[in-house]
Design an enzyme around this catalytic site. Sequence first.
Site, PDB file in Angstrom:
ATOM      1  CE  LYS A   1      13.775  30.605  48.465  1.00 45.78           C
ATOM      2  NZ  LYS A   1      12.529  31.222  47.997  1.00 45.78           N
TER       3      LYS A   1
HETATM    4  C1  LIG Z   1      14.711  26.940  43.539  1.00 43.77           C
HETATM    5  C2  LIG Z   1      14.511  28.421  43.417  1.00 43.77           C
HETATM    6  N1  LIG Z   1      15.250  29.105  42.538  1.00 43.77           N
HETATM    7  C3  LIG Z   1      15.133  30.438  42.409  1.00 43.77           C
HETATM    8  C4  LIG Z   1      14.234  31.148  43.164  1.00 43.77           C
HETATM    9  C5  LIG Z   1      14.122  32.628  42.949  1.00 43.77           C
HETATM   10  O1  LIG Z   1      14.408  33.313  44.123  1.00 43.77           O
HETATM   11  P1  LIG Z   1      13.987  34.848  44.278  1.00 43.77           P
HETATM   12  O2  LIG Z   1      12.566  34.847  44.746  1.00 43.77           O
HETATM   13  O3  LIG Z   1      14.932  35.395  45.308  1.00 43.77           O
HETATM   14  O4  LIG Z   1      14.155  35.484  42.957  1.00 43.77           O
HETATM   15  C6  LIG Z   1      13.432  30.491  44.088  1.00 43.77           C
HETATM   16  C7  LIG Z   1      12.451  31.232  44.893  1.00 43.77           C
HETATM   17  O5  LIG Z   1      11.572  30.721  45.506  1.00 43.77           O
HETATM   18  C8  LIG Z   1      13.571  29.085  44.215  1.00 43.77           C
HETATM   19  O6  LIG Z   1      12.812  28.417  45.078  1.00 43.77           O
END
Ligand SMILES: Cc1ncc(COP(=O)(O)O)c(C=O)c1O
Length: 386
Positions: free
Chosen positions: A184
Amino acid sequence: MSEEFLPFSRPSISPEAIAEVVECLKSGWITTGPRTKRFEEDLKAYLGAPQVLALTSATAGLHLALLALELKPGDEVITTPLTFAATLNVIVLAGAKPVLVDVDPRTFNMDIARLEAAITPRTRAIMPVHFAGLPVDLDPLYALAQKHKLRVVEDAAHAIGTEYKGKRLGSFGDTQVFSFHPNKNMTTGEGGCIATRDAELAARMALLRFHGMDREAWDRFGKKGSQHYEIVLPGFKYNMLDMQAALGLHQLKALDGFIQRRTELAMRYQKHLAGWKELTLPQAPAYAHRHAWHLYTVLVNSETAGFDRDAFMAKMKEHNIGTGLHYRAVHLYPYYREHYGFKSGDFPHAERIGDSIVSLPLFPAMTDADQERVFRAMADIFGRQA
Ligand SMILES: Cc1ncc(COP(=O)(O)O)c(C=O)c1O
């Protein structure tokens, strides 16, 4: 091949951030504590949010936000099929039913023109996803939420630093969840946070974040603390560690610089690839916005290219270049087909995009020369003059 593998993404971690993590490790306090508190204060200032909770991931944040809404079986939450599976998974885990709205084929975000038709008497919340860091058209979305008395939990996993009509995501609206996963725009290893303007919701999420305990460990183990606590509900273990926050404190300071470099690289892609008939490039919506460029995605037009997205990704790998797949349409995964009866053809835009989308390398430390390697590889793959 003499050139090193060029990954699709790589975090940039400064010597100061590394020193802070080492300091934390030496300090005697490595779990949630003073660095996490400081990171939450810095996030509040950056986002312009009155309440911020630092967490182990954005998935944890989306889960907590929905749990705190106390959804009942049969309640519906509306989101998009063009997202990471976590967005839908948490709706199911919170006991609700995911209802999907197809995406706008230009922006890849939920098509707000189709949203009202998906609202039923069982709808409780809308979960828009700011795809790749491009903001969803939030004014008409919030107008509908207000009209139908719905909560909004924005999946802003891609979108720290994104702005909509001059306002930073996190500074307005209902509740937003950001991700600090390593690919990210800023990272804490794994991690995420929730921003909200609802103090009551924030208090409930804070309890759910840590066992339902009325006081966290830092308050109990300090000099003035007491070891007693009460459990006021059964909670989870979603608290961010100080080791993660040590990294986050420095990543947040660097974030706007990271976004600036991502934007430069994205604009160079847009310029260089313009007019390539084998590709469809990202398009900008008419409303004012700042794209955070978490991802730079293109669609591979298999009819003009003569091969599909998966073949393109394999050919890029042969050129020693990594790519990413964000995302195949989630409703077509077995669980969602089997439990909710979704099938091919339900959301044609998301399906077509999901079958042809690919993320090209994009990260702040990527050099112009790295990007020129990508251009040369793509020219070779598509049989064009470099
Ligand atoms: C659109 C979206 N929502 C939620 C997430 C979940 O993020 P995390 O990996 O921090 O749990 C991601 C992760 O890639 C994502 O791309």
